[in-house]
Design a protein around this motif. Structure first.
Motif, PDB file in Angstrom:
ATOM      1  N   TYR A  33       4.133   7.768  -8.137  1.00 53.17           N
ATOM      2  CA  TYR A  33       3.613   6.491  -8.581  1.00 53.17           C
ATOM      3  C   TYR A  33       3.250   5.677  -7.336  1.00 53.17           C
ATOM      4  N   MET A  34       2.136   4.980  -7.393  1.00 54.86           N
ATOM      5  CA  MET A  34       1.722   4.170  -6.246  1.00 54.86           C
ATOM      6  C   MET A  34       1.211   2.821  -6.737  1.00 54.86           C
ATOM      7  N   GLY A  35       1.269   1.838  -5.849  1.00 58.07           N
ATOM      8  CA  GLY A  35       0.815   0.518  -6.269  1.00 58.07           C
ATOM      9  C   GLY A  35       0.465  -0.374  -5.104  1.00 58.07           C
ATOM     10  N   TRP A  36      -0.136  -1.496  -5.445  1.00 57.15           N
ATOM     11  CA  TRP A  36      -0.450  -2.563  -4.500  1.00 57.15           C
ATOM     12  C   TRP A  36       0.271  -3.834  -4.943  1.00 57.15           C
ATOM     13  N   PHE A  37       0.939  -4.447  -3.989  1.00 60.08           N
ATOM     14  CA  PHE A  37       1.580  -5.727  -4.212  1.00 60.08           C
ATOM     15  C   PHE A  37       1.049  -6.703  -3.171  1.00 60.08           C
ATOM     16  N   ARG A  38       1.229  -7.989  -3.424  1.00 58.39           N
ATOM     17  CA  ARG A  38       0.801  -8.982  -2.441  1.00 58.39           C
ATOM     18  C   ARG A  38       1.822 -10.098  -2.345  1.00 58.39           C
ATOM     19  N   GLU A  39       1.834 -10.718  -1.184  1.00 60.98           N
ATOM     20  CA  GLU A  39       2.791 -11.796  -0.941  1.00 60.98           C
ATOM     21  C   GLU A  39       2.103 -12.893  -0.150  1.00 60.98           C
ATOM     22  N   ALA A  40       2.020 -14.057  -0.764  1.00 63.03           N
ATOM     23  CA  ALA A  40       1.437 -15.218  -0.099  1.00 63.03           C
ATOM     24  C   ALA A  40       2.565 -16.055   0.497  1.00 63.03           C
ATOM     25  N   PRO A  41       2.293 -16.847   1.517  1.00 63.74           N
ATOM     26  CA  PRO A  41       3.334 -17.678   2.129  1.00 63.74           C
ATOM     27  C   PRO A  41       4.023 -18.562   1.101  1.00 63.74           C
ATOM     28  N   GLY A  42       5.342 -18.509   1.090  1.00 62.78           N
ATOM     29  CA  GLY A  42       6.111 -19.345   0.189  1.00 62.78           C
ATOM     30  C   GLY A  42       6.190 -18.837  -1.231  1.00 62.78           C
ATOM     31  N   LYS A  43       5.619 -17.672  -1.486  1.00 60.80           N
ATOM     32  CA  LYS A  43       5.639 -17.122  -2.838  1.00 60.80           C
ATOM     33  C   LYS A  43       6.322 -15.769  -2.856  1.00 60.80           C
ATOM     34  N   TYR A  93      -1.173  -7.858   1.695  1.00 57.64           N
ATOM     35  CA  TYR A  93      -1.205  -6.816   0.665  1.00 57.64           C
ATOM     36  C   TYR A  93      -0.417  -5.594   1.150  1.00 57.64           C
ATOM     37  N   TYR A  94       0.465  -5.135   0.284  1.00 57.28           N
ATOM     38  CA  TYR A  94       1.334  -4.012   0.618  1.00 57.28           C
ATOM     39  C   TYR A  94       1.078  -2.831  -0.321  1.00 57.28           C
ATOM     40  N   CYS A  95       1.100  -1.659   0.249  1.00 56.70           N
ATOM     41  CA  CYS A  95       1.019  -0.410  -0.511  1.00 56.70           C
ATOM     42  C   CYS A  95       2.451   0.076  -0.746  1.00 56.70           C
ATOM     43  N   THR A  96       2.675   0.661  -1.900  1.00 50.95           N
ATOM     44  CA  THR A  96       4.006   1.145  -2.214  1.00 50.95           C
ATOM     45  C   THR A  96       3.935   2.450  -2.982  1.00 50.95           C
TER      46      THR A  96
END
Length: 125
Positions: A33-43, A93-96
């Motif tokens: 299983y693979m995915g993309w996640f994202r993280e913005a400052p403060g979130k 953006y992070y790959c997992t």
């Protein structure tokens, strides 16, 4: 161990497009299983899209119709095509990846054990 390396992040204007890539290596199998996640400052880190080994996909409501997740099995590479980008898409953006998760539709970061270092996407208005 599985190694994931993202690339393709950049600064673009609203309405533009980017394609992110994630190269997998090590003890990685095409059934993962693979995915993309994202993280913005403060979130908190949030799920963007995910794909099962058989190709079934899942998207966050905020990106449906604009982003497309895909993979090249021969190259062990995951992609995220991002169109009609908005300033609110700005994030790291992070790959997992993982061999087994509860459900690809959960888009939960807690289900994945392997993560890349991230690639920055900045969208200006």
């Amino acid at each position: 161990q599985v190694q994931l390396v993202e690339s393709g992040g950049d600064s673009v204007q609203a309405g533009g497009s980017l394609r992110l890539s994630c190269a997998a290596s090590g003890y990685f199998q095409s059934s993962y299983y693979m995915g993309w996640f994202r993280e913005a400052p403060g979130k908190e880190r949030e799920g963007v899209a995910a794909i099962e080994g058989d190709g079934a996909t899942s998207y966050a409501d905020s990106v449906k119709g604009r982003f497309t997740i895909s993979k090249d099995v021969a190259k062990n590479t995951l992609y995220l095509q991002m169109n009609s980008l908005k300033p609110e898409d700005t994030a790291m953006y992070y790959c997992t990846a993982d061999s087994s998760i509860n459900s690809v539709y959960d888009l939960s970061p807690y289900e994945y054990n392997y993560w890349g270092q991230g690639t920055q996407v900045t969208v200006s208005s």
